[in-house]
Enzyme design. Structure first.
Site, PDB file in Angstrom:
ATOM      1  N   CYS A 113       0.983  -1.153  -0.030  1.00  0.00           N
ATOM      2  CA  CYS A 113      -0.074   0.215  -0.374  1.00  0.00           C
ATOM      3  C   CYS A 113       1.049   0.837   0.357  1.00  0.00           C
ATOM      4  O   CYS A 113       0.261   2.247  -0.062  1.00  0.00           O
ATOM      5  CB  CYS A 113      -0.982  -0.148   1.216  1.00  0.00           C
ATOM      6  SG  CYS A 113      -1.936  -1.100   1.178  1.00  0.00           S
ATOM      7  N   HIS A 253      -3.382   7.364   2.885  1.00  0.00           N
ATOM      8  CA  HIS A 253      -4.069   6.554   1.948  1.00  0.00           C
ATOM      9  C   HIS A 253      -4.847   6.159   2.590  1.00  0.00           C
ATOM     10  O   HIS A 253      -5.128   6.311   3.917  1.00  0.00           O
ATOM     11  CB  HIS A 253      -2.867   5.304   2.743  1.00  0.00           C
ATOM     12  CG  HIS A 253      -3.027   3.432   2.381  1.00  0.00           C
ATOM     13  ND1 HIS A 253      -3.298   4.016   1.302  1.00  0.00           N
ATOM     14  CD2 HIS A 253      -2.938   2.748   3.028  1.00  0.00           C
ATOM     15  CE1 HIS A 253      -3.916   2.336   1.411  1.00  0.00           C
ATOM     16  NE2 HIS A 253      -2.984   1.301   2.216  1.00  0.00           N
ATOM     17  N   ASN A 283      -9.731   0.090   0.058  1.00  0.00           N
ATOM     18  CA  ASN A 283      -8.363   0.438  -0.386  1.00  0.00           C
ATOM     19  C   ASN A 283      -8.073  -0.616  -1.076  1.00  0.00           C
ATOM     20  O   ASN A 283      -7.953  -1.615  -1.860  1.00  0.00           O
ATOM     21  CB  ASN A 283      -7.936  -0.288   0.990  1.00  0.00           C
ATOM     22  CG  ASN A 283      -6.115  -0.418   1.894  1.00  0.00           C
ATOM     23  OD1 ASN A 283      -5.480   0.106   0.118  1.00  0.00           O
ATOM     24  ND2 ASN A 283      -6.217  -1.326   2.478  1.00  0.00           N
TER      25      ASN A 283
HETATM   26  O1  UT7 Z   1      -3.533  -0.892   3.850  1.00  0.00           O
HETATM   27  C1  UT7 Z   1      -2.921  -1.565   4.362  1.00  0.00           C
HETATM   28  C2  UT7 Z   1      -5.144  -2.739   4.737  1.00  0.00           C
HETATM   29  N1  UT7 Z   1      -5.015  -3.127   6.459  1.00  0.00           N
HETATM   30  C3  UT7 Z   1      -5.645  -1.911   7.084  1.00  0.00           C
HETATM   31  O2  UT7 Z   1      -5.888  -0.947   6.878  1.00  0.00           O
HETATM   32  C4  UT7 Z   1      -6.828  -3.722   8.484  1.00  0.00           C
HETATM   33  C5  UT7 Z   1      -6.670  -1.931   9.138  1.00  0.00           C
HETATM   34  N2  UT7 Z   1      -7.307  -2.712  10.681  1.00  0.00           N
HETATM   35  C6  UT7 Z   1      -8.420  -2.683  10.536  1.00  0.00           C
HETATM   36  O3  UT7 Z   1      -9.152  -1.712   9.509  1.00  0.00           O
HETATM   37  C7  UT7 Z   1      -9.546  -2.835  10.939  1.00  0.00           C
HETATM   38  O4  UT7 Z   1      -8.828  -3.266  12.349  1.00  0.00           O
HETATM   39  C8  UT7 Z   1     -10.665  -4.131  11.046  1.00  0.00           C
HETATM   40  C9  UT7 Z   1     -11.409  -2.317   9.676  1.00  0.00           C
HETATM   41  C10 UT7 Z   1      -9.787  -4.867   9.782  1.00  0.00           C
HETATM   42  C11 UT7 Z   1     -11.462  -4.654  11.992  1.00  0.00           C
HETATM   43  O5  UT7 Z   1     -12.079  -3.081  12.594  1.00  0.00           O
HETATM   44  P1  UT7 Z   1     -12.079  -3.533  14.303  1.00  0.00           P
HETATM   45  O6  UT7 Z   1     -13.255  -2.377  15.561  1.00  0.00           O
HETATM   46  O7  UT7 Z   1     -10.172  -3.431  14.659  1.00  0.00           O
HETATM   47  O8  UT7 Z   1     -12.922  -4.894  14.435  1.00  0.00           O
HETATM   48  P2  UT7 Z   1     -12.549  -6.204  14.697  1.00  0.00           P
HETATM   49  O9  UT7 Z   1     -11.178  -7.175  14.165  1.00  0.00           O
HETATM   50  O10 UT7 Z   1     -11.473  -6.004  16.260  1.00  0.00           O
HETATM   51  O11 UT7 Z   1     -13.636  -6.828  15.022  1.00  0.00           O
HETATM   52  C12 UT7 Z   1     -14.837  -6.533  15.506  1.00  0.00           C
HETATM   53  C13 UT7 Z   1     -16.177  -8.144  15.194  1.00  0.00           C
HETATM   54  C14 UT7 Z   1     -15.231  -9.196  15.706  1.00  0.00           C
HETATM   55  O12 UT7 Z   1     -16.431  -9.265  16.037  1.00  0.00           O
HETATM   56  P3  UT7 Z   1     -16.830 -10.245  17.683  1.00  0.00           P
HETATM   57  O13 UT7 Z   1     -15.245 -11.105  17.115  1.00  0.00           O
HETATM   58  O14 UT7 Z   1     -16.621  -8.884  18.448  1.00  0.00           O
HETATM   59  O15 UT7 Z   1     -18.099 -10.841  17.983  1.00  0.00           O
HETATM   60  C15 UT7 Z   1     -15.424  -9.422  14.290  1.00  0.00           C
HETATM   61  O16 UT7 Z   1     -15.724 -10.882  13.449  1.00  0.00           O
HETATM   62  O17 UT7 Z   1     -16.218  -7.232  13.941  1.00  0.00           O
HETATM   63  C16 UT7 Z   1     -16.059  -8.628  12.925  1.00  0.00           C
HETATM   64  N3  UT7 Z   1     -16.002  -8.655  12.456  1.00  0.00           N
HETATM   65  C17 UT7 Z   1     -17.683  -8.426  11.380  1.00  0.00           C
HETATM   66  N4  UT7 Z   1     -18.310  -7.560  11.847  1.00  0.00           N
HETATM   67  C18 UT7 Z   1     -19.246  -7.603  10.186  1.00  0.00           C
HETATM   68  C19 UT7 Z   1     -14.972  -8.483  11.383  1.00  0.00           C
HETATM   69  N5  UT7 Z   1     -15.236  -7.998   9.713  1.00  0.00           N
HETATM   70  C20 UT7 Z   1     -16.570  -8.196   9.904  1.00  0.00           C
HETATM   71  C21 UT7 Z   1     -17.619  -7.477   8.523  1.00  0.00           C
HETATM   72  N6  UT7 Z   1     -19.063  -7.139   9.164  1.00  0.00           N
HETATM   73  N7  UT7 Z   1     -16.912  -7.666   7.324  1.00  0.00           N
END
Ligand code: UT7
Length: 326
Positions: A113, A253, A283
């Site tokens: 990225c 980004h 992204n």
């Molecule tokens: O260019 C580099 C690329 N990468 C990035 O920029 C990623 C950086 N990270 C992020 O943007 C965030 O960590 C994410 C958007 C990927 C995730 O957000 P978060 O607030 O860190 O959520 P989380 O991973 O802590 O997940 C929270 C909950 C989980 O459920 P439980 O365990 O709390 O029941 C996940 O299973 O959200 C759930 N979850 C979803 N729910 C609905 C994860 N993905 C999804 C989804 N839809 N797509």
């Protein structure tokens, strides 16, 4: 001092739009979750047979035309991508042939990225040093071909796109002022695509049981991104003897709106000085910053003389920032 001016920009995104509503129908997710956690509403998806160079060539042609140069005058084609057409030859070579850059050297830069940040740093160094007069720098990725559509934690994040810039030697203080490039390979496991390289060749016993898809520890990448973006911005500004308050437009980004807002807060910048288009494209990895620069310029938010700060982060881990006088 001789500097590299971004003399013409180009872009290309696939026509096919994939909205959050489409994703709701495909997997266990919701428009509300995606918007709240990422700020993304829709993204563009390449169709079968549409490869990275197909987008890059369109973006490159537009950049060359807007710069008012002939493709035959290009000295170098630098392409930031990790989703190139093939492991080899480089995607830059497909672009070189596609636009008729008959006198140019061509190579890819693998900085995920941060691909455009790294490629712009390389291209501008060639121009500054006098080793090149005219350089085409591209950022392109088609990550939607490499995600596991059964993994909702990654599939909702990415879109496809390309952006390009022609660099020419500039007069006065216009051009790329300063760049910082950083990396931490110890963070490699946080975001990767393991299968298909020499460590885990396709179909090999070593690749058995490994998913041929993007894998990511989202929370870890999030923490890293918030810290790294702010650090790189403050460092590049300090090296140029400038302050965050000098920045006219911050073009980060476009991975996640929350990450963008956290960096913006650290720099103390108001919304009118931050460019955001993650809601439309998700992204797009290497494509994200040049696409944002393109749209910022086209919408009149990038005026000649403006101080522009770009910053990116990605798999590697890598991160970096460019400071540009527009
Ligand atoms: O260019 C580099 C690329 N990468 C990035 O920029 C990623 C950086 N990270 C992020 O943007 C965030 O960590 C994410 C958007 C990927 C995730 O957000 P978060 O607030 O860190 O959520 P989380 O991973 O802590 O997940 C929270 C909950 C989980 O459920 P439980 O365990 O709390 O029941 C996940 O299973 O959200 C759930 N979850 C979803 N729910 C609905 C994860 N993905 C999804 C989804 N839809 N797509």
């Amino acid at each position: 001092m001789r500097r590299a001016v971004l003399a013409g920009l180009g872009h290309c995104v696939p026509d096919k739009v994939l909205s959050n509503a489409h994703l709701e129908a495909m997997m266990d997710t919701s428009d509300e979750w995606i918007r709240q956690r990422t700020g993304i509403c829709e993204r563009r998806i390449s169709v079968p047979g549409q490869a990275a160079s197909d987008l890059a060539i369109v973006a490159a042609r537009e950049a060359v035309e807007r710069a008012g140069v002939a493709a035959e005058s290009l000295d170098l084609v630098v392409c930031g991508t990790v989703t190139g057409d093939m492991p080899f030859p480089s995607t830059a070579c497909f672009v070189q042939a596609g636009i008729g850059a008959t006198k140019a050297g061509a190579f890819d830069v693998g900085a995920a990225c941060a691909g455009f940040i790294y490629s712009l740093a390389i291209g501008s160094a060639f121009v500054e040093s006098g080793q090149a007069e005219t350089v085409l720098v591209i950022g392109v990725d088609v990550l939607t071909k490499f995600v596991d559509w059964g993994d909702r934690s990654t599939a909702v994040l990415f879109g496809d796109g390309a952006g390009a810039a022609v660099l020419r030697p500039g007069e006065g203080d216009r051009g790329v002022i300063k760049t910082v490039l950083l990396s931490d390979g110890n963070g490699a496991p946080h975001i990767d695509f393991q299968v298909g390289g020499s460590r885990y060749p396709h179909g090999s016993p070593e690749a058995q049981g490994r998913r041929p898809a993007v894998a990511m520890n989202g929370a870890e990448v999030y923490r890293f991104a918030v810290r790294a973006m702010g650090d790189a911005c403050l460092r590049v500004l300090a090296e140029a003897g400038l302050q965050p308050s000098d920045v006219d437009l911050f073009v980060p980004h476009q991975a996640n709106l929350r990450i963008i807002r956290a960096s913006q807060e650290r720099l103390g910048l108001t919304d009118d000085r931050v460019f955001v288009n993650v809601q439309h494209y998700g992204n797009t990895s290497g494509g994200s910053i040049p696409l944002a620069l393109y749209e910022a310029e086209r919408s009149g938010r990038l005026k000649p003389g403006a101080l522009v700060l770009t910053v990116g982060f990605g798999a590697g881990l890598v991160w970096g920032a460019n400071l540009i006088r527009w």
